[in-house]
Write a protein that holds these residues in place. Sequence first.
Motif, short mmCIF file in Angstrom:
data_model
loop_
_atom_site.label_atom_id
_atom_site.label_comp_id
_atom_site.label_asym_id
_atom_site.label_seq_id
_atom_site.Cartn_x
_atom_site.Cartn_y
_atom_site.Cartn_z
N GLU A 62 0.85 -1.20 0.00
CA GLU A 62 0.00 0.00 0.00
C GLU A 62 0.88 1.25 0.00
OE1 GLU A 62 -3.33 -0.01 -0.28
OE2 GLU A 62 -3.10 -2.16 -0.58
N TRP A 63 1.65 1.41 -1.04
CA TRP A 63 2.67 2.44 -1.09
C TRP A 63 2.10 3.86 -1.16
CZ3 TRP A 63 2.56 5.52 -5.44
CH2 TRP A 63 1.80 5.03 -6.51
N ALA A 64 0.85 4.03 -1.63
CA ALA A 64 0.29 5.38 -1.79
C ALA A 64 -0.51 5.83 -0.57
CB ALA A 64 -0.61 5.43 -3.03
N ARG A 65 -0.59 5.02 0.45
CA ARG A 65 -1.48 5.30 1.58
C ARG A 65 -1.15 6.63 2.26
NH1 ARG A 65 -2.01 0.38 5.34
NH2 ARG A 65 0.27 0.62 5.26
N ASP A 66 0.12 6.98 2.37
CA ASP A 66 0.51 8.19 3.09
C ASP A 66 0.79 9.38 2.17
OD1 ASP A 66 0.32 6.90 5.57
OD2 ASP A 66 2.35 6.08 5.36
N LEU A 67 0.51 9.24 0.89
CA LEU A 67 0.72 10.36 -0.03
C LEU A 67 -0.41 11.38 0.10
CD1 LEU A 67 1.87 8.66 -3.37
CD2 LEU A 67 3.27 9.63 -1.54
N ASN A 68 -0.10 12.60 -0.33
CA ASN A 68 -1.14 13.62 -0.45
C ASN A 68 -0.90 14.41 -1.73
OD1 ASN A 68 0.55 16.10 0.24
ND2 ASN A 68 0.83 14.86 2.09
N LEU A 69 -1.90 15.14 -2.17
CA LEU A 69 -1.83 15.82 -3.45
C LEU A 69 -0.72 16.88 -3.48
CD1 LEU A 69 -3.22 15.71 -6.19
CD2 LEU A 69 -4.75 17.53 -5.42
N ARG A 70 -0.51 17.55 -2.36
CA ARG A 70 0.54 18.58 -2.31
C ARG A 70 1.92 17.96 -2.56
NH1 ARG A 70 4.02 20.74 1.49
NH2 ARG A 70 4.52 22.97 1.18
N LEU A 71 2.20 16.81 -1.93
CA LEU A 71 3.49 16.16 -2.12
C LEU A 71 3.65 15.68 -3.56
CD1 LEU A 71 6.15 15.00 -1.02
CD2 LEU A 71 4.87 12.95 -0.35
N VAL A 72 2.60 15.09 -4.12
CA VAL A 72 2.67 14.61 -5.50
C VAL A 72 2.91 15.78 -6.46
CG1 VAL A 72 1.39 13.49 -7.37
CG2 VAL A 72 1.26 12.58 -5.04
N ASN A 73 2.25 16.90 -6.22
CA ASN A 73 2.45 18.07 -7.08
C ASN A 73 3.89 18.58 -6.98
OD1 ASN A 73 1.58 20.27 -8.83
ND2 ASN A 73 1.77 21.56 -7.01
N ARG A 74 4.43 18.62 -5.76
CA ARG A 74 5.82 19.04 -5.59
C ARG A 74 6.77 18.11 -6.35
NH1 ARG A 74 8.06 18.98 -0.11
NH2 ARG A 74 9.82 19.94 -1.20
N TRP A 75 6.47 16.82 -6.31
CA TRP A 75 7.30 15.84 -7.03
C TRP A 75 7.24 16.08 -8.54
CZ3 TRP A 75 11.24 12.94 -7.02
CH2 TRP A 75 11.37 11.81 -7.85
N GLU A 76 6.04 16.29 -9.05
CA GLU A 76 5.91 16.52 -10.49
C GLU A 76 6.63 17.80 -10.91
OE1 GLU A 76 5.03 14.22 -12.27
OE2 GLU A 76 3.53 12.99 -11.23
N GLN A 77 6.60 18.83 -10.06
CA GLN A 77 7.32 20.06 -10.38
C GLN A 77 8.83 19.84 -10.35
OE1 GLN A 77 5.84 22.76 -11.54
NE2 GLN A 77 3.86 21.75 -11.28
#
Length: 232
Positions: A62-77
């Motif tokens: 369950e690797w995505a359980r602790d992700l949030n949209l803000r972190l994912v957006n920072r990663w994509e940037q």
Amino acid sequence: MVTGAAMSDEQAAVSRIELSVDGERPLSAETVDAVAGMCRRAEDADGAAVVVLRVSGTPRGEWARDLNLRLVNRWEQALRRLERVPATTIALAAGACGGPALDVLLATDHRIAARSVRLVLPMQGGLVWPGMALYRLARQAPSATAVRQAALYGTAIGLDDALALHLVHEVTGDVEAALGVAVGRAAAVSGTELAVRRQLALDAPTVAFEEALGTHLAAVDRALRIAAGTPS
């Protein structure tokens, strides 16, 4: 960890910046900061750097359980910044590459693969994760059956398909020797000027001729001034 490495005597003016990305580890702020810091070092080198990224591993459980949209957006940037960095970017891939490892691989200029490589879009809740790796795969290999199967069902892209679709550019049994050749080639090129050519090539599939012409002429004008010894 980000490290700098000395190069051969003839390449002494060029710094080598290295980063390892483990796709098995869940995406974290530390990973985002490491990639951003690596990009900052390359930017500060003013075109005199080569970036080397070692990637492997794919998410488990369950690797995505602790992700949030803000972190994912920072990663994509951070990945977008990597795509634009004024330096040649070289990836060394081994084994299954998914999650952050695949993201980084697809954002680099030259991709050297060990014979064990497979490209894997990670699954979450029985569905393929809809991150920008999906976008980059589809953009770099449009209409390819292997990419479509990966996007819909999470089917791994094997080494033969990855090479045929130019998702990796070189397959070798000696990645360190291949890296030495690639770094030597990159050291002879200004990273700042390479970034201009890279962007022109990336824009070409989606920008009309009339819109692209001005940007290309500006690049030609700079190239002429460099040739004349007056680059500023």
